[in-house]
Motif scaffolding. Structure first.
Motif, PDB file in Angstrom:
ATOM      1  N   GLY A  63       0.814  -1.214   0.000  1.00 45.77           N
ATOM      2  CA  GLY A  63       0.000   0.000   0.000  1.00 45.77           C
ATOM      3  C   GLY A  63       0.841   1.255   0.000  1.00 45.77           C
ATOM      4  N   MET A  64       0.840   1.954   1.162  1.00 38.89           N
ATOM      5  CA  MET A  64       1.460   3.287   1.205  1.00 38.89           C
ATOM      6  C   MET A  64       2.973   3.260   0.951  1.00 38.89           C
ATOM      7  SD  MET A  64       0.821   6.208   4.055  1.00 38.89           S
ATOM      8  CE  MET A  64       1.758   5.456   5.360  1.00 38.89           C
ATOM      9  N   VAL A  65       3.677   2.326   1.592  1.00 40.26           N
ATOM     10  CA  VAL A  65       5.133   2.267   1.370  1.00 40.26           C
ATOM     11  C   VAL A  65       5.426   1.893  -0.085  1.00 40.26           C
ATOM     12  CG1 VAL A  65       7.293   1.136   2.035  1.00 40.26           C
ATOM     13  CG2 VAL A  65       5.655   1.778   3.791  1.00 40.26           C
ATOM     14  N   GLY A  66       4.610   0.984  -0.632  1.00 45.31           N
ATOM     15  CA  GLY A  66       4.770   0.616  -2.045  1.00 45.31           C
ATOM     16  C   GLY A  66       4.558   1.819  -2.954  1.00 45.31           C
ATOM     17  N   GLY A  67       3.493   2.577  -2.690  1.00 43.37           N
ATOM     18  CA  GLY A  67       3.198   3.759  -3.502  1.00 43.37           C
ATOM     19  C   GLY A  67       4.305   4.787  -3.411  1.00 43.37           C
ATOM     20  N   GLN A  68       4.849   4.926  -2.209  1.00 40.53           N
ATOM     21  CA  GLN A  68       5.936   5.894  -2.009  1.00 40.53           C
ATOM     22  C   GLN A  68       7.200   5.443  -2.751  1.00 40.53           C
ATOM     23  OE1 GLN A  68       5.709   8.761  -0.654  1.00 40.53           O
ATOM     24  NE2 GLN A  68       7.646   9.389   0.232  1.00 40.53           N
ATOM     25  N   ALA A  69       7.473   4.136  -2.720  1.00 37.00           N
ATOM     26  CA  ALA A  69       8.653   3.604  -3.430  1.00 37.00           C
ATOM     27  C   ALA A  69       8.496   3.812  -4.936  1.00 37.00           C
ATOM     28  CB  ALA A  69       8.830   2.116  -3.115  1.00 37.00           C
ATOM     29  N   TYR A  70       7.286   3.575  -5.425  1.00 35.45           N
ATOM     30  CA  TYR A  70       7.022   3.781  -6.855  1.00 35.45           C
ATOM     31  C   TYR A  70       7.225   5.249  -7.221  1.00 35.45           C
ATOM     32  CZ  TYR A  70       4.575   3.483 -11.336  1.00 35.45           C
ATOM     33  OH  TYR A  70       4.262   3.541 -12.665  1.00 35.45           O
ATOM     34  N   ASP A  71       6.755   6.130  -6.339  1.00 32.64           N
ATOM     35  CA  ASP A  71       6.910   7.572  -6.536  1.00 32.64           C
ATOM     36  C   ASP A  71       8.398   7.942  -6.576  1.00 32.64           C
ATOM     37  OD1 ASP A  71       6.446  10.262  -6.683  1.00 32.64           O
ATOM     38  OD2 ASP A  71       5.795  10.507  -4.618  1.00 32.64           O
ATOM     39  N   LEU A  72       9.146   7.377  -5.620  1.00 31.56           N
ATOM     40  CA  LEU A  72      10.583   7.672  -5.520  1.00 31.56           C
ATOM     41  C   LEU A  72      11.314   7.267  -6.806  1.00 31.56           C
ATOM     42  CD1 LEU A  72      12.595   8.602  -3.236  1.00 31.56           C
ATOM     43  CD2 LEU A  72      12.978   6.190  -2.777  1.00 31.56           C
TER      44      LEU A  72
END
Ligand code: GRG
Length: 295
Positions: free
Chosen positions: A152-161
């Protein structure tokens, strides 16, 4: 003040009163860490996630005030994500909610630990509450951990990064990133209310659709505000998405199209909760309130 604004203001007041007393310093040697955690936790913000949670319980006919620890756990997870998102290794922002970011005040190491502390403490809050039975709170813990974690959130943030500097992730990439960073937590909030209220499957489905569409409205309006809002209005620098060559609903579509998409998702959110009747008044009013911010 309309009824939606009055509800938001009243709930924000009770949530902030509860947040105030959550993290007292019990060990003087750890006081600097608690100061850093409380700095971000008590720095204001809309408190939209705990408010949504309380409103969903009320829409399902439940007394919400007994679940303040659960509501505040959601805000602890949110505060952690903002502290880490602002770090030099992530967005490297200096201002959040009109105040210097956590690492600007306490240093990078302490900001990382303040985020870690808030995330861990959120799950302590859930595990130690005594209102819901073990099965229901266990299910809530699973839902929130899944939403906040790598799926979820950590995955989305990693994708964003990883997509930083590539404004070309496309519509599907944008949806994936937004849903991970924001949407799944909204879905978890509504799902947790459904679990605690022992709502039937059909009602949980209503909440799921509402959360998906409201999350979308929230994300699109956030993109529009970053493009068109002012620093004074938002308490953080604007225009950062364009500056960092980030894909947004405004850059991938256009301002007008983004407004139209926000309108459509808001309408779908309102339609989704129609079956819940009068008790869901706030849930019905909220999408329009989000839209007004970008009209
Ligand atoms: C660091 C694991 C990790 C995740 C960070 C939530 C997040 C993921 C980053 C925040 C940056 C951002 C702009 C995300 C989009 C979601 C969003 C609009 C967050 C801000 O939430 P609001 O508007 O903030 O509810 P307030 O200040 O009102 O609490």
């Amino acid at each position: 003040m309309n009824p939606c604004e009055a509800y938001l203001a009243a709930k924000k007041t009770v949530i902030e009163a509860h947040l105030q007393q959550l993290l007292p310093v019990t060990e003087p040697a750890f006081a600097p860490l608690y100061k850093a955690m409380n700095y971000s936790l008590l720095a204001g913000g809309k408190r939209i996630r705990p408010i949504l949670f309380l409103a969903a319980l009320e829409a399902l006919g439940k007394e919400s005030s007994v679940y303040m620890d659960v509501a505040c756990a959601l805000e602890c997870v949110h505060s952690y994500s903002l502290i880490h998102d602002d770090l030099p290794a992530m967005d490297n922002d200096d201002l959040r909610r009109g105040k210097p970011t956590n690492h600007r005040v306490f240093g990078e190491g302490m900001a990382i630990l303040a985020g870690d502390g808030l995330l861990t403490f959120a799950f302590e809050l859930l595990a130690r509450q005594r209102v819901a039975d073990a099965e229901k709170i266990g299910a809530c813990i699973r839902v929130l951990a899944h939403a906040a974690g790598p799926a979820g959130m950590v995955g989305g943030q990693a994708y964003d990064l990883l997509s930083e500097g590539h404004g070309d992730i496309g519509t599907e990439g944008l949806k994936l990133m937004h849903r991970g960073k924001t949407g799944v937590i909204f879905e978890a909030v509504m799902s947790m209310a459904g679990i605690l209220a022992a709502a039937p499957a059909a009602v949980r489905q209503v909440l799921q659709v509402y959360a998906e569409q409201l999350g979308l409205t929230f994300q699109i309006t956030d993109d529009i505000l970053d493009a068109c809002g002012t620093e004074a209005e938002l308490g953080k620098p604007v225009g950062s998405d364009v500056k960092n060559n980030k894909a947004t609903y405004v850059t991938l579509f256009s301002l007008d199209k983004a407004k139209q998409l926000a309108q459509e998702s808001a309408q779908q959110a309102v339609a989704a909760v129609a079956p819940l009747g009068a008790s869901a008044r706030f849930l019905r009013d909220l999408p329009e309130y989000l839209l007004v911010r970008v009209k």
